[in-house]
Motif scaffolding. Sequence first.
Motif, PDB file in Angstrom:
ATOM      1  N   VAL A  36      49.746  87.715  21.221  1.00 44.01           N
ATOM      2  CA  VAL A  36      48.436  88.246  20.834  1.00 44.01           C
ATOM      3  C   VAL A  36      48.187  87.798  19.406  1.00 44.01           C
ATOM      4  O   VAL A  36      49.004  88.063  18.513  1.00 44.01           O
ATOM      5  N   ASP A  37      47.098  87.089  19.210  1.00 43.33           N
ATOM      6  CA  ASP A  37      46.758  86.531  17.890  1.00 43.33           C
ATOM      7  C   ASP A  37      47.889  85.661  17.342  1.00 43.33           C
ATOM      8  O   ASP A  37      48.293  85.780  16.167  1.00 43.33           O
ATOM      9  N   GLN A  38      48.445  84.850  18.227  1.00 47.92           N
ATOM     10  CA  GLN A  38      49.463  83.863  17.871  1.00 47.92           C
ATOM     11  C   GLN A  38      50.831  84.479  17.560  1.00 47.92           C
ATOM     12  O   GLN A  38      51.754  83.780  17.132  1.00 47.92           O
ATOM     13  N   LYS A  39      50.986  85.778  17.762  1.00 40.88           N
ATOM     14  CA  LYS A  39      52.264  86.439  17.519  1.00 40.88           C
ATOM     15  C   LYS A  39      52.854  86.916  18.845  1.00 40.88           C
ATOM     16  O   LYS A  39      52.167  87.546  19.643  1.00 40.88           O
ATOM     17  N   GLN A  40      54.127  86.624  19.046  1.00 39.06           N
ATOM     18  CA  GLN A  40      54.764  87.028  20.293  1.00 39.06           C
ATOM     19  C   GLN A  40      54.938  88.549  20.323  1.00 39.06           C
ATOM     20  O   GLN A  40      55.513  89.143  19.421  1.00 39.06           O
ATOM     21  N   VAL A  41      54.421  89.180  21.374  1.00 41.12           N
ATOM     22  CA  VAL A  41      54.517  90.633  21.505  1.00 41.12           C
ATOM     23  C   VAL A  41      55.438  91.050  22.653  1.00 41.12           C
ATOM     24  O   VAL A  41      55.844  92.216  22.732  1.00 41.12           O
ATOM     25  N   GLU A  42      55.755  90.096  23.550  1.00 41.04           N
ATOM     26  CA  GLU A  42      56.662  90.424  24.647  1.00 41.04           C
ATOM     27  C   GLU A  42      57.236  89.139  25.234  1.00 41.04           C
ATOM     28  O   GLU A  42      56.638  88.065  25.134  1.00 41.04           O
ATOM     29  N   SER A  43      58.398  89.262  25.838  1.00 38.69           N
ATOM     30  CA  SER A  43      59.031  88.142  26.524  1.00 38.69           C
ATOM     31  C   SER A  43      60.075  88.714  27.471  1.00 38.69           C
ATOM     32  O   SER A  43      60.457  89.885  27.373  1.00 38.69           O
ATOM     33  N   GLY A  44      60.529  87.888  28.391  1.00 38.33           N
ATOM     34  CA  GLY A  44      61.548  88.382  29.301  1.00 38.33           C
ATOM     35  C   GLY A  44      61.779  87.456  30.471  1.00 38.33           C
ATOM     36  O   GLY A  44      61.243  86.340  30.537  1.00 38.33           O
ATOM     37  N   SER A  45      62.576  87.952  31.407  1.00 40.04           N
ATOM     38  CA  SER A  45      62.937  87.198  32.600  1.00 40.04           C
ATOM     39  C   SER A  45      62.062  87.615  33.774  1.00 40.04           C
ATOM     40  O   SER A  45      61.783  88.802  33.970  1.00 40.04           O
ATOM     41  N   LEU A  46      61.654  86.645  34.566  1.00 42.28           N
ATOM     42  CA  LEU A  46      60.872  86.964  35.764  1.00 42.28           C
ATOM     43  C   LEU A  46      61.721  87.719  36.775  1.00 42.28           C
ATOM     44  O   LEU A  46      61.202  88.483  37.589  1.00 42.28           O
ATOM     45  N   TYR A  47      63.030  87.537  36.723  1.00 43.76           N
ATOM     46  CA  TYR A  47      63.929  88.257  37.622  1.00 43.76           C
ATOM     47  C   TYR A  47      64.030  89.735  37.225  1.00 43.76           C
ATOM     48  O   TYR A  47      64.063  90.618  38.088  1.00 43.76           O
ATOM     49  N   ASP A  48      64.072  89.994  35.919  1.00 42.81           N
ATOM     50  CA  ASP A  48      64.287  91.357  35.435  1.00 42.81           C
ATOM     51  C   ASP A  48      62.994  92.168  35.317  1.00 42.81           C
ATOM     52  O   ASP A  48      63.004  93.377  35.577  1.00 42.81           O
ATOM     53  N   ASP A  49      61.917  91.511  34.921  1.00 37.21           N
ATOM     54  CA  ASP A  49      60.692  92.240  34.579  1.00 37.21           C
ATOM     55  C   ASP A  49      59.655  92.270  35.688  1.00 37.21           C
ATOM     56  O   ASP A  49      58.587  92.869  35.529  1.00 37.21           O
ATOM     57  N   PHE A  50      59.941  91.620  36.809  1.00 37.91           N
ATOM     58  CA  PHE A  50      59.055  91.638  37.974  1.00 37.91           C
ATOM     59  C   PHE A  50      59.903  91.913  39.215  1.00 37.91           C
ATOM     60  O   PHE A  50      61.076  91.537  39.280  1.00 37.91           O
ATOM     61  N   ASP A  51      59.307  92.570  40.189  1.00 34.62           N
ATOM     62  CA  ASP A  51      60.014  92.843  41.442  1.00 34.62           C
ATOM     63  C   ASP A  51      59.603  91.838  42.514  1.00 34.62           C
ATOM     64  O   ASP A  51      59.180  92.205  43.615  1.00 34.62           O
ATOM     65  N   MET A  52      59.719  90.561  42.197  1.00 37.23           N
ATOM     66  CA  MET A  52      59.346  89.532  43.166  1.00 37.23           C
ATOM     67  C   MET A  52      60.378  89.424  44.278  1.00 37.23           C
ATOM     68  O   MET A  52      60.029  89.192  45.437  1.00 37.23           O
TER      69      MET A  52
END
Length: 421
Positions: free
Chosen positions: A190-206
């Motif tokens: 947001v506004d060029q500053k990283q506010v979140e990050s993570g793994s698609l395995y951990d942060d989504f229930d795909m």
Amino acid sequence: MRLSLVALGCLCLTAAVTAEVLFEEKFDAGWDKRWQESSWKKSDGSAGKFTHTAGKWYGDEEADKGIQTGPDSKYFALYSELKKPYTNQGKELIVQFSAKHEQDLDCGGGYIKLLPASSGKKMKDFGGETPYSVMFGPDICGYSTRKTHVILTYNGKNHLVKKDIKAETDQLTHVYTLRLMPNNTYEVYVDQKQVESGSLYDDFDMLPPKTIKDPKATKPEDWDENEKIVDPEDKKPDGWDDIPATIVDPDAKKPEDWSDEDDGDWEAPTIPNPEYKGEWKPKMIDNPAYKGIWVAPDIDNPEYKHDDKLYLQKDIKYIGFELWQVKAGTIFDNIMVADSLEDAKKFAEETWGKTKDAEKEMHDKIKEEKKKEDDAKKPDDAKKADDEDDEYDTEDGDDKEKAPKATLEDKADDEDEKDEL
């Protein structure tokens, strides 16, 4: 050494050539030819429109023009096409845009969608039911919902990120950036500053869980889940049950005007017995046989199948806004879809970065002037209110009935003025 430098130069050249901007929109001249209105919700009159404007405050009136939702309590749907269908196989997917909730949004969406080529036949009626690949951006409703959505489609189902990612709620322009990477990770800026990050395995229930509780397992018969047991050596004291819960109040005296003949035999009232200890219960001690709460053992989930391409979105062809807003007025601008975060950062710096400070300065000036106007009006408004109170403060029934009517008319005038704004 010379060979290494040549190789390095080739690598840099290859990176520069392969980086690609798939969609870029500044909403300058001809924007309305590049974007198509959806017919969604038009038949029942609940569809709103997008207006080309820089809004009430801006850094550069021409450069900051975007598309603004309006009027209130409407649905909004507009879409455009990428240069070509894009599949991010082995590449990054970057989607970026700016949103300015100039109206001080209280309830409504501010997100963007990427849609696959397979939705092509449905784009004419692009709406809430149209299948999409990615949904990203702020969503605000009251104080309970103030988040930035990241929703990815996997095997035909939409999966929302499990983390709460904060959304900006002021009335200034903010840039939202989503980065999906081939290593199955994501980043939100947001506004060029990283506010979140993570793994698609951990942060989504795909994917389903790797392990599950064994459905065939049963608790052993001798498994003891009682943490405490009654002390077998604890005995109730002699005479415990002989102590009454209440006793006659020793200080009570029969009233002098009490007549046994008229009032019956006088009986002293009872009071709680200070020596009464309640019902006796045996002491509890730790259970030496306690094994804890039984839990079925984990086994491999037969439905789990690893996928190293959760990030993959195929044939992205369309981009659009599909929204509902109670209080409309959000301005969207400076959209980019690319495969390079550097391209997105550069685009943001050349657009939002150049005008954000001037926009805030104009915003603050307008707000300060409005505050001064409101403060100047307060004494007159107070006087007018006092005069109206005096007018309605009468014993005449007709005058009392007129007072609420005048108040409602004034309120209706105020609402008309708000609608015009």
